[in-house]
Design a protein around this motif. Sequence first.
Motif, PDB file in Angstrom:
ATOM      1  N   GLY A   1       0.799  -1.219   0.000  1.00  0.00           N
ATOM      2  CA  GLY A   1       0.000   0.000   0.000  1.00  0.00           C
ATOM      3  C   GLY A   1       0.828   1.263   0.000  1.00  0.00           C
ATOM      4  O   GLY A   1       0.374   2.323   0.457  1.00  0.00           O
ATOM      5  N   ILE A   2       2.061   1.151  -0.513  1.00  0.00           N
ATOM      6  CA  ILE A   2       2.954   2.309  -0.542  1.00  0.00           C
ATOM      7  C   ILE A   2       2.738   3.095  -1.827  1.00  0.00           C
ATOM      8  O   ILE A   2       2.808   2.532  -2.921  1.00  0.00           O
ATOM      9  N   GLU A   3       2.456   4.373  -1.683  1.00  0.00           N
ATOM     10  CA  GLU A   3       2.315   5.247  -2.843  1.00  0.00           C
ATOM     11  C   GLU A   3       3.642   5.972  -3.044  1.00  0.00           C
ATOM     12  O   GLU A   3       3.964   6.902  -2.298  1.00  0.00           O
TER      13      GLU A   3
ATOM     14  N   VAL B   1      13.357  -3.906  -1.131  1.00  0.00           N
ATOM     15  CA  VAL B   1      13.722  -4.915  -0.134  1.00  0.00           C
ATOM     16  C   VAL B   1      12.542  -5.149   0.810  1.00  0.00           C
ATOM     17  O   VAL B   1      12.068  -4.221   1.472  1.00  0.00           O
ATOM     18  N   LYS B   2      12.081  -6.406   0.854  1.00  0.00           N
ATOM     19  CA  LYS B   2      10.982  -6.777   1.762  1.00  0.00           C
ATOM     20  C   LYS B   2      11.507  -7.837   2.736  1.00  0.00           C
ATOM     21  O   LYS B   2      12.114  -8.828   2.316  1.00  0.00           O
ATOM     22  N   ALA B   3      11.292  -7.597   4.019  1.00  0.00           N
ATOM     23  CA  ALA B   3      11.781  -8.531   5.042  1.00  0.00           C
ATOM     24  C   ALA B   3      10.719  -8.709   6.119  1.00  0.00           C
ATOM     25  O   ALA B   3       9.768  -7.931   6.219  1.00  0.00           O
ATOM     26  N   ARG B   4      10.897  -9.759   6.937  1.00  0.00           N
ATOM     27  CA  ARG B   4       9.964  -9.963   8.053  1.00  0.00           C
ATOM     28  C   ARG B   4      10.093  -8.814   9.064  1.00  0.00           C
ATOM     29  O   ARG B   4       9.109  -8.379   9.646  1.00  0.00           O
ATOM     30  N   ASP B   5      11.336  -8.340   9.253  1.00  0.00           N
ATOM     31  CA  ASP B   5      11.588  -7.183  10.117  1.00  0.00           C
ATOM     32  C   ASP B   5      12.674  -6.352   9.451  1.00  0.00           C
ATOM     33  O   ASP B   5      13.855  -6.706   9.492  1.00  0.00           O
TER      34      ASP B   5
ATOM     35  N   VAL C   1      24.218   6.051  -2.899  1.00  0.00           N
ATOM     36  CA  VAL C   1      23.149   5.052  -2.815  1.00  0.00           C
ATOM     37  C   VAL C   1      22.240   5.451  -1.661  1.00  0.00           C
ATOM     38  O   VAL C   1      22.660   5.451  -0.495  1.00  0.00           O
ATOM     39  N   ASP C   2      21.017   5.827  -1.980  1.00  0.00           N
ATOM     40  CA  ASP C   2      20.063   6.296  -0.963  1.00  0.00           C
ATOM     41  C   ASP C   2      19.143   5.155  -0.541  1.00  0.00           C
ATOM     42  O   ASP C   2      18.724   4.339  -1.375  1.00  0.00           O
ATOM     43  N   ILE C   3      18.820   5.137   0.756  1.00  0.00           N
ATOM     44  CA  ILE C   3      17.918   4.108   1.295  1.00  0.00           C
ATOM     45  C   ILE C   3      16.761   4.804   2.011  1.00  0.00           C
ATOM     46  O   ILE C   3      16.978   5.665   2.870  1.00  0.00           O
ATOM     47  N   LYS C   4      15.547   4.427   1.639  1.00  0.00           N
ATOM     48  CA  LYS C   4      14.348   4.969   2.296  1.00  0.00           C
ATOM     49  C   LYS C   4      13.582   3.793   2.899  1.00  0.00           C
ATOM     50  O   LYS C   4      13.151   2.890   2.175  1.00  0.00           O
ATOM     51  N   VAL C   5      13.421   3.790   4.210  1.00  0.00           N
ATOM     52  CA  VAL C   5      12.800   2.663   4.915  1.00  0.00           C
ATOM     53  C   VAL C   5      11.350   2.992   5.269  1.00  0.00           C
ATOM     54  O   VAL C   5      11.055   4.080   5.789  1.00  0.00           O
ATOM     55  N   HIS C   6      10.449   2.049   4.987  1.00  0.00           N
ATOM     56  CA  HIS C   6       9.039   2.148   5.392  1.00  0.00           C
ATOM     57  C   HIS C   6       8.842   1.138   6.523  1.00  0.00           C
ATOM     58  O   HIS C   6       8.589  -0.053   6.277  1.00  0.00           O
ATOM     59  N   ASP C   7       8.987   1.609   7.756  1.00  0.00           N
ATOM     60  CA  ASP C   7       8.987   0.711   8.913  1.00  0.00           C
ATOM     61  C   ASP C   7       7.696  -0.094   9.031  1.00  0.00           C
ATOM     62  O   ASP C   7       7.733  -1.296   9.297  1.00  0.00           O
ATOM     63  N   ALA C   8       6.559   0.574   8.876  1.00  0.00           N
ATOM     64  CA  ALA C   8       5.274  -0.098   9.092  1.00  0.00           C
ATOM     65  C   ALA C   8       5.054  -1.249   8.111  1.00  0.00           C
ATOM     66  O   ALA C   8       4.429  -2.259   8.448  1.00  0.00           O
ATOM     67  N   GLN C   9       5.559  -1.107   6.913  1.00  0.00           N
ATOM     68  CA  GLN C   9       5.359  -2.145   5.893  1.00  0.00           C
ATOM     69  C   GLN C   9       6.533  -3.114   5.792  1.00  0.00           C
ATOM     70  O   GLN C   9       6.496  -4.056   4.999  1.00  0.00           O
TER      71      GLN C   9
END
Length: 760
Positions: free
Chosen positions: A70-72, A449-453, A480-488
């Motif tokens: 559900g990430i826009e 990147v999708k992980a369990r945590d 190299v930029d990293i943007k983390v979506h904690d909730a997802q």
Amino acid sequence: MGNGDTRVRGIAARAGGWSARHRWAAVGIWVLFVVLAMGLGSAAGRVDVKDSEQLKGETSTAAHIIEDAGIEEPAGESVLVQAKDAGTKATDAGFRSAVAAVVEAVEGTGRVSDVTSPYETKTLSKDGRSALVQFDVRGDSDTAGERIEPVLKAVEGVQKEHSELRIEEIGGASMMKTFDDAFGDDFKKAELSAVPVALGILLIAFGALVAALLPVALAVTAIMATMGLMGIVSHVMPMSDTANSVMLLVGLAVGVDYCLFYLRREREEREAGRDAQTALRIAAATSGRAIIVSGVTVCVAMAGMLFTGLAEFEAMGLASLMVVAVAMVGSVTVLPALLSLLGERVEKGRLPFLHRDKRRRKNQQAPARPGRGESRFWSAVLRVVLAKPGISLVVAAGALLAIAAPALGMKTEQLTLDKEFGDSLPIVATYNRVNEAFPGGTEPAEVIVKARDINSPEVKSALADFRSKAISSGATRGPVDIKVHDAQNVAFVYVPLVGGSDQEKAGRSLDLLRDGVRPATLGKVDGVEAPITGQVAGSRDFNDQLVGSVVPVFAFVVVFAFLLMLLSFRSLTVAITSIVLNLLSVGAAYGILVGVFQHGWGASLVGAEGVGAIITWLPLFLFVILFGLSMDYHVFVVSRIREARLRGLETKEAIRHGVVTTAGVVTSAAVIMVAVFAIFGTLSMQSMKQMGVGLAAAVLIDATIIRGVLLPAVMALLGERNWYFPKWLHRLPDLTHDEAPEQVSGPPQPPAVEGERVGV
């Protein structure tokens, strides 16, 4: 033979007969169908192809992860601040002041978020002369182009205050707005101008306004109905704007062609002295049936696109298939009803300076004059071809093979911005400058990147390793930029690829990430998915999917077209020669494309200098479209030749009769197609220009060299072998021609060809 003692067979003849007898019912049913289709389609709305459905492979996997989370993802923008001279550096006070002004200006618009300074993110060029201020546009990324103008004006204001520097904005939203402003109206004008162009050519062909309006009216109503049907069908198979544009092109081409074939034959029979009812019946039994054979063949060709596995191609194939089917049904049902209703009034609005030799022959029962309806030009060409068929075959085939030869070295690629638009837009120069200073910066690879945590120590360590090894491997120079979506539990890693706009070099950088860096870092953590997407990755996945679908698509189209021709003409020879001639026509079109757009021969004439490649999707698209459309002419001409042969003419005379009597309608139809496709060849986008030039060239070759020289030469050399149909194939369904009830003038009728019925 009288006008009334006629018995015709076949679905086309029966449909035409019913429509002529129930004129108002046929017209009413058609109008009701068009209105209902449009109404239901409008109510249902159109579902468009999603990003996750566009491609297979890693690009699709990444899109599904983003969609499921559900990430826009917002539209990203960058402002290039660059010194105009070698002496100025990004560390200078004046340069820093300009950067601060850019940050303040874009934040002040209230339209952006996450504005970052290049001094914090280290987005400074290697030579120290350039810096990137990066930010996101608030709101839906699909409509970001509609909201970006205040930001662009703010950046322009900073540029005016710092004229010693180059300050330019580029990104998804600004490119979207630029293209919409520059080419949105361009497309609409091209699509809208196609109808008046077709009408003008039909006016010249028929010399009467009503007769010219009929094909256009049928084609336009077929397109309107199909647009409604696309809305309904899109809930099962999503559609797109591209599919809509292709549908309009194909619908106009075949809709006008089919009506033209039908109307010309009915007109020809009336001019030959037959009453209106008999003329209509003959047109239904001959041209009507040729339309059905051609329409089914075109539908089969369009269905080939469903085998690509590419959602955009599947949408184009289904939309084209539907419009061809609707146009075919309309041509053999409502058109006879309209002709029956109009009668002689179809000649209303006659242009006084055209066709003066065809003045008012209202229902005359005078015998047809020899040669009426025959083309003098093609009669002269046919005399030479039929006198020396061997030489004609060698010369024409040799010429087409020579034209097709460059296709052997065809190079395909997804066109980058500079190749797609050349230097016609200022933003292209900005794109090139950013890519030169920050290779891959305008179109970075994205690792989803999708992980369990996502915040677990193992994942954080793997992300850090990925960042450092991506740079040390030479795949990127950073940052190299990293943007983390904690909730997802999802992270986006942006990697500018070394190679930038050079697709081959950027592709090698992508391979390093996918095959080397990722397995050594993120690939070692259990439960982590890390598909790599982005423009370069999408292009690679698209190419791989397309290459894998070429063989099944080609096989499907060729095999089914062969079977349809075999059943429709009950001749093994005709089926084989049809396929060979169509392939030769497509090959010649490929050769012209490669010569003009890849090698640059005559490129300046069409504004295609410096492209150097053919856009990836075009060869397969052209094959499917051309193989289908060229069957229009082939079925129509061969049907007329076969009709004449079965009515009593010897093979050579039947060939001459079939070609010269259809030359007028084939020429008119081809001129319309060439003119409509040529409109798209004038657009600024190289992909559309390539499509327009390829289609126009192929149709021109098909209607002249193929149908006017090669087909008659091959058939003249084969003689009676044209009608060869092995006895072991006689059990196949008989879908042969509904022959015209009149006897063709000529020598005494020879015995029937083995395996054929001679309808009299």
